[in-house]
Scaffold this motif. Structure first.
Motif, mmCIF file in Angstrom:
data_model
loop_
_atom_site.group_PDB
_atom_site.id
_atom_site.type_symbol
_atom_site.label_atom_id
_atom_site.label_comp_id
_atom_site.label_asym_id
_atom_site.label_seq_id
_atom_site.Cartn_x
_atom_site.Cartn_y
_atom_site.Cartn_z
ATOM 1 N N THR A 512 3.203 -13.327 -0.645
ATOM 2 C CA THR A 512 4.291 -12.460 -1.023
ATOM 3 C C THR A 512 4.271 -11.964 -2.653
ATOM 4 N N LYS A 518 4.224 -7.455 2.071
ATOM 5 C CA LYS A 518 4.948 -6.251 2.312
ATOM 6 C C LYS A 518 3.804 -4.985 2.565
ATOM 7 N N LYS A 522 3.766 -3.327 6.348
ATOM 8 C CA LYS A 522 3.802 -1.830 6.496
ATOM 9 C C LYS A 522 2.849 -1.514 7.295
#
Length: 611
Positions: A512, A518, A522
């Motif tokens: 993270t 992230k 996505k």
């Protein structure tokens, strides 16, 4: 004993008692975890010759256990719910299943007889399946074959529930050992010391030793018995005496509601985890504790459970641990003492099997699927022998490669470690790791052997849609997450394919911070922490999923029995291709069919993944 007995064998009684049953023999070791359903007693290892048979009312005869340390928890559940065998006969020394029965005897006052026979006598049993067997302590008698509707083979169990005495002098006790055994440090420590000493006696250890840390595997919920053991030890005042980490548990503690996990099951899993935390263990919840900052150093004496972690600690880190069964791990944590035996001792870390890999000496000629396939094959031929692999040092395997090799190796082997010449820390020369006391055997590995492994692990039918890509068995490392992000950049996942990664809380936090979570979310990847694929079922695995693809040989082996799905095995890059490309054809790795090697596999080596 019956008057119709035909054969009588005298062996060594690991657990005393009397029972009758129908002989269920196999020449193949069996892992109870992932190989036997603890609720029904069905053998669900779909790669095992006894697949689909049931243990209830049987006298199971197998060379030994193999694979997971959690098998002790499964046999405990089977005894508690009446679905287990009436007795077990082994050919080789076997600690994990035996320990589960010892715990049943010490904590719940119930047990089944376990006998070890000489190899020649054990071999005589293999052709006698279906015969009536009577076991009394170390004596095995084979009678007439049972009719299918016979009720004469029900369990006749006469185990004295007064616990076996611990013979003073069989193990040299320190003052603290003696004090614990006498109850001066509480009931949890007293019972734990009894269990440790019984195992030390089985191992032939003459004394106990201090360990610097423990990794507990018994924190996964196999059923009511696993929870009862932990809560009983806690309620008896148990507190760990050395730093103790926890293996993967059965749920993701932070996401289980969103994942629609059954609240009753989640409650049991939470209670089990909490019982160990109450005893002072750290909530690390990972099957890859070697990725933690607390990982042991070279030569450090530790007590780890979880088969892949044990193999990695011994082989790659050069730490020293036996393949500790579930429940023996917490017993050692509560006392800080372990039997001085097994791989804790130099002589027991030596190899007796030399495995030569020929013709693959350039790292550009293989991908990451090579290592789990090689580990799977070596595990199948090693059995309980420690191997040394020769001929792959030029490939410069990474620690993640060695993790994949070790997990696959530990799936089929009961050995606690391996060596790779020029790679693992103790394997500086062949002479440095070869046993001076055991007969040395040598084999070579061909592409044909690895092709066979690839075929065994690919159980999906031709053209079968893959609905799930499962990654992280054992838990994904930060380096693997970073590599996966590189493979996914500039690409788009198909809508009909789910991709899920399991990893530790610690690894998830680092990823993270690096922005990798992230980025991969996505792309469409989901993350699950705290638990691992061997404990995951529906609804995380969607009911509509027919086939699962993985880069883990361990999961491809256990997965069909655990999930009821078909499996596709491939490299990490192939997994990404399968997630992205409509009509992608899953084929053998190019390195398996290079240099004119003939393609000879079921289904012509083709598995279709459609959007």
């Amino acid at each position: 004993m019956t008057s119709d007995a035909k054969l009588i064998f005298q062996g060594t009684a690991y657990i005393n008692g009397q029972a009758t049953g129908i002989l269920l023999p196999s020449d193949e070791p069996l892992s109870f975890w992932g190989g036997v359903n603890p609720s029904t007693g069905e053998i669900v290892d779909r790669h095992h010759e006894l697949s689909g048979r049931y243990l209830q009312h049987s006298v199971l005869a197998i060379p030994s256990g193999r694979g997971s340390c959690s098998a002790s928890g499964v046999i405990l559940e089977l005894l508690r719910n009446g679905k287990g065998p009436n007795a077990i006969i082994f050919e080789r020394q076997e600690e994990i299943l035996t320990l589960g029965v010892m715990v049943a005897e010490e904590i719940f006052g119930m047990a089944i007889p376990i006998v070890r026979l000489l190899p020649g006598d054990f071999r005589k049993l293999l052709g006698l399946g279906g015969a009536r067997v009577e076991v009394r302590d170390g004596c095995v008698r084979i009678g007439k074959k049972c009719s299918k509707d016979s009720n004469s083979c029900s369990l006749v169990l006469a185990v004295d529930i007064d616990r076996p005495s611990i013979h003073a002098g069989s193990v040299n006790l320190s003052p603290i050992d003696q004090a614990m055994l006498e109850g001066a440090h509480g009931e949890a420590a007293r019972v734990s010391m009894r269990i440790i000493l019984r195992m030390a006696s089985l191992l032939g250890a003459k004394e106990l030793m201090d360990v610097s840390q423990v990794h507990v595997d018994g924190c996964l919920y196999t059923g009511p018995a696993s929870l009862a053991v932990a809560e009983t030890l806690r309620d008896w005042g148990g507190q760990v005496r050395v730093p103790t980490s926890l293996n993967s548990i059965s749920i993701d503690l932070t996401r289980w509601r969103a994942q629609e996990i059954d609240p009753v099951f989640a409650g049991h899993a939470q209670s089990l985890a909490q019982a160990y935390i109450d005893m002072g263990a750290q909530p690390t919840f990972t099957c890859a504790p070697y990725q933690l900052e607390s990982a042991p150093k070279f030569g450090e004496q530790v007590a780890w459970a979880e088969s892949n972690a044990v193999v990695y600690a011994n082989s790659v880190l050069g730490a020293r641990t036996m393949k500790y069964p579930d429940f023996l791990d917490i017993a050692i944590a509560l006392t800080g003492r372990a039997p001085r035996g097994g791989p804790h001792i130099d002589a027991n870390r030596r190899a007796s099997l030399v495995v030569t890999v020929a013709g693959i000496d350039d790292p550009r000629t293989v991908d990451d699927s090579f290592y789990p396939l090689l580990g799977y094959h070596v595990g199948s031929v090693a059995a309980n022998r420690i191997p040394v692999i020769v001929g792959i040092s030029s490939l410069v395997p990474t620690r993640d490669n060695l993790k994949a090799f070790g997990a696959a190796f530990a799936t089929l082997s009961s050995a606690p470690m391996f060596h790779i010449l020029g790679v693992t820390p103790e394997s500086t020369t062949l002479d440095a790791v070869l046993s001076k006391d055991l007969e040395i055997q040598s084999i070579s590995v061909s592409l044909d052997a690895l092709t066979s492994c690839w075929e065994q692990l690919n159980t999906a039918s031709p053209g079968q849609d893959v609905g799930l890509i499962s990654l992280g068995n054992p838990h994904f490392s930060l380096q693997e997450i970073r590599h996966l992000a590189q493979l996914c950049r500039g690409r788009q996942k198909g809508d009909a394919v789910t991709v899920i990664i399991t990893c530790s809380r610690a690894c998830y936090g680092l990823a993270t911070q690096a922005g990798l979570i992230k980025e991969l979310e996505k792309f469409g990847i989901q993350f699950v922490t705290d638990t691992c694929w061997c404990m995951i079922g529906e609804p995380i695995i969607l009911p509509s999923t027919k086939a699962i693809m993985t880069n883990s040989a361990k999961y491809a082996h256990y997965g069909p029995g655990i999930t009821g799905r078909q499996f596709v095995f491939g490299s990490l890059a192939q997994c990404v291709d399968s997630a992205c490309e409509a009509g992608f054809l899953q084929r053998k790795p190019l390195w398996l069919i290079s240099k004119g090697h003939e393609v000879r596999d079921k289904h012509q080596g083709i598995y279709r993944v459609d959007k």
